[in-house]
Write an enzyme that holds these catalytic residues in place. Structure first.
Site, PDB file in Angstrom:
ATOM      1  N   GLU A  78      34.503  42.507  53.309  1.00  0.00           N
ATOM      2  CA  GLU A  78      35.301  41.410  52.870  1.00  0.00           C
ATOM      3  C   GLU A  78      36.534  41.720  52.034  1.00  0.00           C
ATOM      4  OE1 GLU A  78      30.908  40.943  53.109  1.00  0.00           O
ATOM      5  OE2 GLU A  78      32.017  42.259  52.245  1.00  0.00           O
ATOM      6  N   ASN A 379      32.567  45.079  62.241  1.00  0.00           N
ATOM      7  CA  ASN A 379      34.075  44.717  62.667  1.00  0.00           C
ATOM      8  C   ASN A 379      34.491  45.349  63.959  1.00  0.00           C
ATOM      9  OD1 ASN A 379      36.551  43.531  62.967  1.00  0.00           O
ATOM     10  ND2 ASN A 379      37.225  44.307  61.045  1.00  0.00           N
TER      11      ASN A 379
END
Length: 465
Positions: A78, A379
């Site tokens: 994040e 990711n």
């Protein structure tokens, strides 16, 4: 369950939760401050917004740190995703309070925003535990003008106490899978009430907005995924590319491996190793000044170099032991291996944090893990940003839409098992036309999805005054 019973349950369970967090912190390393006063919203004095010593080149208070924009990025992923948004806030002249829950998130934030921290434009703090008095103490101390939560870190008391103090709460780049909302429903009405009281939820996809609408959340807007607006570290990627040229060897990155995946990938690499002759066994090496250039070239490992990058630092040691147990030669990135070592070892163990763009710059193909066990995937966009062909596993719910788009555009391929992924990566390396085609597709696909930061900043303006 209403908020009263939620808080009572949280307090009753806190001894066990704190024990679990301390155990996790010991395994991960670093300073987590699990029982520290900040975690309980207690501050003895004002945190300095700049260096204490004017000899460092800054006055003690360089920047008026009042009414900051509070951005909460729970952990490493994040924090990296929020980087372009936080930089946009800083560029607008706003002070930023950046909170984290994990040490990896905090240490990475310190690196990413070092200049802003030094000049007092950004402060870091631990997010308080979700007790009403802890959140209240935190809010009274920092007095933020608004709260921006990254992706889906929703805590009922955090939201309720913020609303009580008229502090707007926004969720940016929000993602809510069907399974995460089902788990949240175990809390009963408390999570639904928190979600419906949030001022604005800026979702990644229309599907995220639809799921929220199904449980009564209406104040949503689709803006896209912040991860597409990532800031590539040119220094890191350049270092990796230079190292790749120096070692003259094909490189496969296996990034963000999680529990249950490492051993399977290591076995797959060991199977590949059996197909190649041993390198440097009874042969002259680069350090042998009498060896000819031809002999030095022959001494290189003909097998591609695999780069194993575990997702969590606490597992670096376990992965090293597994590599050794499987008879694979390896070196650690933290030991700063020489070009000579990288030419001959089977595996480079990526045991550093915050250097993903170095590893991707070094590589020709990227296998993005976290998706070969039922963990939702990691990711994959960072690898595509550097034009790498990407291979993902079957479990990609955390990046469902972006993975599907990447597959459709030809920027990524899916494999069902680690062994299949390793075999596919070798086929891509052996087919230059396929590799270059996937590389072009990755860059073109990424360019179609940029701009989430600008859309989020536009939506935030009413809350930044």
């Amino acid at each position: 369950m209403n908020r009263f019973f939620y808080t009572a349950t949280l307090k009753l369970a806190s001894p066990i939760l704190l024990w679990w967090l301390e155990r996790r912190a010991r395994k991960a390393g670093g300073v987590w401050d699990i029982r520290g006063s900040e975690r309980y919203g207690q501050y003895s004095e004002r945190v300095q917004t700049g260096p204490h010593d004017e000899e460092d080149g800054y006055a003690e208070t360089v920047f008026g740190f009042a009414r900051p924009v509070w951005v909460h990025a729970v952990s490493l992923g994040e924090t990296r995703a929020a980087q372009p948004l936080i930089q946009a806030l800083l560029d607008q002249g706003l002070p930023v309070l950046l909170t984290h829950f994990t040490e990896t998130g905090r240490s990475n934030g310190a690196k990413l925003f070092s200049p802003a921290i030094k000049t007092g434009r950004l402060c870091q703090a631990w997010v308080p535990y979700d007790f009403p008095d802890a959140v209240d103490g935190f809010l009274n101390y920092w007095k933020p003008r608004c709260c921006i939560l990254i992706e889906r870190e929703i805590w009922p008391n955090m939201v309720a106490e913020s609303k009580k103090q008229n502090i707007p709460v926004i969720v940016a780049s929000a993602r809510f899978s069907a399974s995460s909302l089902r788990r949240g429903q175990l809390l009963g009405s408390v999570l639904r009430k928190a979600l419906t009281s949030i001022d604005l939820i800026l979702t990644q996809t229309h599907l995220d907005a639809a799921r929220l609408s199904d449980i009564g959340v209406k104040r949503t807007r689709v803006v896209g995924n912040l991860k597409f607006d990532l800031r590539i570290s040119p220094e890191q990627s350049h270092m990796g590319q230079v190292a790749r040229r120096h070692i003259g060897r094909q490189v496969i990155a296996i990034a963000s491996t999680r529990e249950g995946e490492d051993e399977l990938f290591i076995r797959a690499i060991a199977d590949v190793r059996k197909k190649y002759p041993d390198a440097r066994r009874d042969r002259p090496g680069d350090n042998d000044v009498t060896a000819s250039s031809a002999e030095q070239a022959e001494a290189r490992n003909a097998m591609p170099l695999f780069v194993m990058i575990p997702r969590h630092p606490q597992r670096f040691g376990e992965v090293a032991e597994s590599l050794d147990d499987n008879g694979l030669s390896f070196c650690r990135r933290s030991d700063f291996p020489t070009d000579s070592q990288l030419r001959t070892v089977d595996v480079l163990l990526g045991d550093t944090v915050g250097e993903m763009f170095f590893y991707y710059g070094l590589s020709d193909v990227a296998i993005v893990a976290g998706s070969f066990a039922e963990l939702g995937g990691q990711n994959h966009i960072e690898a595509s940003a550097l034009g790498l062909p990407v291979i993902v596993g079957p479990h990609t719910r955390n990046f469902q839409q972006s993975v599907e788009d990447a597959l459709a555009e030809g920027a990524a391929r899916r494999a069902q098992t680690p062994a299949e992924a390793v075999a596919l990566s070798l086929r891509i390396l052996d087919n230059p036309e396929l590799r270059l085609g996937m590389s072009r597709a990755a860059k073109e696909w990424l360019s179609l999805h940029e701009g989430a930061t600008d859309r989020i900043m536009s939506a935030l303006q009413p809350y930044l005054k």
